[in-house]
Write a protein that holds these residues in place. Sequence first.
Motif, PDB file in Angstrom:
ATOM      1  N   PHE A  16       3.967   0.826   2.340  1.00  0.00           N
ATOM      2  CA  PHE A  16       3.693  -0.119   3.764  1.00  0.00           C
ATOM      3  C   PHE A  16       3.595  -1.400   2.998  1.00  0.00           C
ATOM      4  CE2 PHE A  16       2.231   4.073   5.128  1.00  0.00           C
ATOM      5  CZ  PHE A  16       2.661   4.026   6.526  1.00  0.00           C
ATOM      6  N   GLU A  17       4.177  -2.387   3.856  1.00  0.00           N
ATOM      7  CA  GLU A  17       3.621  -3.956   3.678  1.00  0.00           C
ATOM      8  C   GLU A  17       2.055  -4.062   4.364  1.00  0.00           C
ATOM      9  OE1 GLU A  17       6.915  -3.092   4.292  1.00  0.00           O
ATOM     10  OE2 GLU A  17       7.252  -3.925   2.298  1.00  0.00           O
ATOM     11  N   ILE A  18       1.590  -5.080   3.727  1.00  0.00           N
ATOM     12  CA  ILE A  18       0.154  -5.409   4.053  1.00  0.00           C
ATOM     13  C   ILE A  18       0.339  -6.630   5.203  1.00  0.00           C
ATOM     14  CG2 ILE A  18      -2.204  -6.298   3.663  1.00  0.00           C
ATOM     15  CD1 ILE A  18      -1.563  -4.780   0.783  1.00  0.00           C
ATOM     16  N   ASN A  19      -0.329  -6.403   6.424  1.00  0.00           N
ATOM     17  CA  ASN A  19      -0.217  -7.569   7.225  1.00  0.00           C
ATOM     18  C   ASN A  19      -1.757  -8.421   6.882  1.00  0.00           C
ATOM     19  OD1 ASN A  19      -0.944  -9.407   9.696  1.00  0.00           O
ATOM     20  ND2 ASN A  19       0.415  -8.368  10.754  1.00  0.00           N
TER      21      ASN A  19
ATOM     22  N   ILE B 184      -9.035 -10.551   8.683  1.00  0.00           N
ATOM     23  CA  ILE B 184     -10.007 -10.502   9.630  1.00  0.00           C
ATOM     24  C   ILE B 184     -10.858  -9.209   9.583  1.00  0.00           C
ATOM     25  CG2 ILE B 184     -10.437 -10.087  12.360  1.00  0.00           C
ATOM     26  CD1 ILE B 184      -7.479 -11.721  12.642  1.00  0.00           C
ATOM     27  N   CYS B 185     -10.148  -8.177   9.174  1.00  0.00           N
ATOM     28  CA  CYS B 185     -10.857  -6.796   8.900  1.00  0.00           C
ATOM     29  C   CYS B 185     -11.263  -6.636   7.533  1.00  0.00           C
ATOM     30  CB  CYS B 185      -9.934  -5.812   9.340  1.00  0.00           C
ATOM     31  SG  CYS B 185      -9.844  -5.529  11.363  1.00  0.00           S
ATOM     32  N   LYS B 186     -11.740  -7.836   6.676  1.00  0.00           N
ATOM     33  CA  LYS B 186     -12.484  -7.747   5.386  1.00  0.00           C
ATOM     34  C   LYS B 186     -11.964  -6.793   4.353  1.00  0.00           C
ATOM     35  CE  LYS B 186     -16.230  -6.759   8.175  1.00  0.00           C
ATOM     36  NZ  LYS B 186     -17.530  -6.404   8.694  1.00  0.00           N
ATOM     37  N   ALA B 187     -10.519  -6.435   4.523  1.00  0.00           N
ATOM     38  CA  ALA B 187      -9.765  -5.560   3.394  1.00  0.00           C
ATOM     39  C   ALA B 187      -9.813  -6.176   2.221  1.00  0.00           C
ATOM     40  CB  ALA B 187      -8.506  -5.434   3.895  1.00  0.00           C
ATOM     41  N   PRO B 188      -9.959  -5.562   1.131  1.00  0.00           N
ATOM     42  CA  PRO B 188     -10.204  -6.126  -0.023  1.00  0.00           C
ATOM     43  C   PRO B 188      -8.782  -6.381  -0.518  1.00  0.00           C
ATOM     44  CG  PRO B 188     -10.644  -3.747  -0.302  1.00  0.00           C
ATOM     45  CD  PRO B 188     -10.495  -4.238   1.112  1.00  0.00           C
ATOM     46  N   LEU B 189      -8.286  -7.772  -0.258  1.00  0.00           N
ATOM     47  CA  LEU B 189      -6.936  -8.196  -0.663  1.00  0.00           C
ATOM     48  C   LEU B 189      -7.061  -8.766  -2.157  1.00  0.00           C
ATOM     49  CD1 LEU B 189      -6.557  -9.877   2.604  1.00  0.00           C
ATOM     50  CD2 LEU B 189      -5.158  -7.885   2.040  1.00  0.00           C
TER      51      LEU B 189
ATOM     52  N   GLU C 218      -3.022 -11.443   7.307  1.00  0.00           N
ATOM     53  CA  GLU C 218      -3.903 -12.228   8.337  1.00  0.00           C
ATOM     54  C   GLU C 218      -4.889 -11.137   8.930  1.00  0.00           C
ATOM     55  OE1 GLU C 218      -2.422 -15.215  11.239  1.00  0.00           O
ATOM     56  OE2 GLU C 218      -0.561 -15.016  10.005  1.00  0.00           O
ATOM     57  N   LEU C 219      -4.245 -10.237   9.724  1.00  0.00           N
ATOM     58  CA  LEU C 219      -5.151  -9.144  10.313  1.00  0.00           C
ATOM     59  C   LEU C 219      -6.163  -8.410   9.446  1.00  0.00           C
ATOM     60  CD1 LEU C 219      -2.497  -7.519  12.825  1.00  0.00           C
ATOM     61  CD2 LEU C 219      -4.293  -9.260  13.077  1.00  0.00           C
ATOM     62  N   SER C 220      -5.656  -8.215   8.098  1.00  0.00           N
ATOM     63  CA  SER C 220      -6.472  -7.452   7.298  1.00  0.00           C
ATOM     64  C   SER C 220      -7.439  -8.443   6.621  1.00  0.00           C
ATOM     65  CB  SER C 220      -5.370  -7.081   5.747  1.00  0.00           C
ATOM     66  OG  SER C 220      -4.535  -6.214   6.330  1.00  0.00           O
TER      67      SER C 220
ATOM     68  N   ILE D  66       0.802  -1.221   0.204  1.00  0.00           N
ATOM     69  CA  ILE D  66       0.078  -0.083   0.142  1.00  0.00           C
ATOM     70  C   ILE D  66       0.871   1.163   0.081  1.00  0.00           C
ATOM     71  CG2 ILE D  66      -1.486   1.403   1.580  1.00  0.00           C
ATOM     72  CD1 ILE D  66      -3.055  -1.070   0.473  1.00  0.00           C
TER      73      ILE D  66
END
Lengths: 101, 101
Positions: B86-89, B95-100, B91-93, B4
């Motif tokens: 920034f790198e993306i975490n 959990i929080c429904k981020a559009p990976l 696992e946590l993202s 990101i």
Amino acid sequence: MAVIIHVDFPHNDVWGKEMAVQMNELAQSINNEPGFIWKFWTESKKDEMAGGVYMFDSRENAEKYLKMHSERLAQFGYSNIRGKVFEINEELSAICKAPLQ
Amino acid sequence: MAVIIHVDFPHNDVWGKEMAVQMNELAQSINNEPGFIWKFWTESKKDEMAGGVYMFDSRENAEKYLKMHSERLAQFGYSNIRGKVFEINEELSAICKAPLQ
């Protein structure tokens, strides 16, 4: 109308999977915040920073969350927390294939 | 691994639809940048700021783009441009429904 929050702060502690274990419960709880849509958890070992990019349903809910979260981060011992709420330019974001709601 | 970029800078000029007209061509062109995945165009009249949140396929491509884009913004007359990769975490993202990706 949905908004974006950007937050970051100096961080030099755990990263990646270790962070994911420590923050699992907090991450679950964020799903229950009023108006929350999603969050990217972000980290940069290179710059010694961590943070997040969120989508919320409204500026009002985003600002309430940002105030609470900034206070929580300060309680965790973080300082120099930078957080801003932004409207989304939907036309330009659609051209650039952003995952709009 | 996808990363990101967050960028913001002081701005107090055009907003919303007027910005979308002025920046249409630039927005189209960003789709052709190496490693580009998507961009949210962000703006805050309240804080007199504009910026963006991007996903790129790698830190290398993101940093190349950020350098070029920061120079372009400076040419447009902007100053105090703040940009971070920034790198993306994941696992946590997740959990929080981020559009990976």
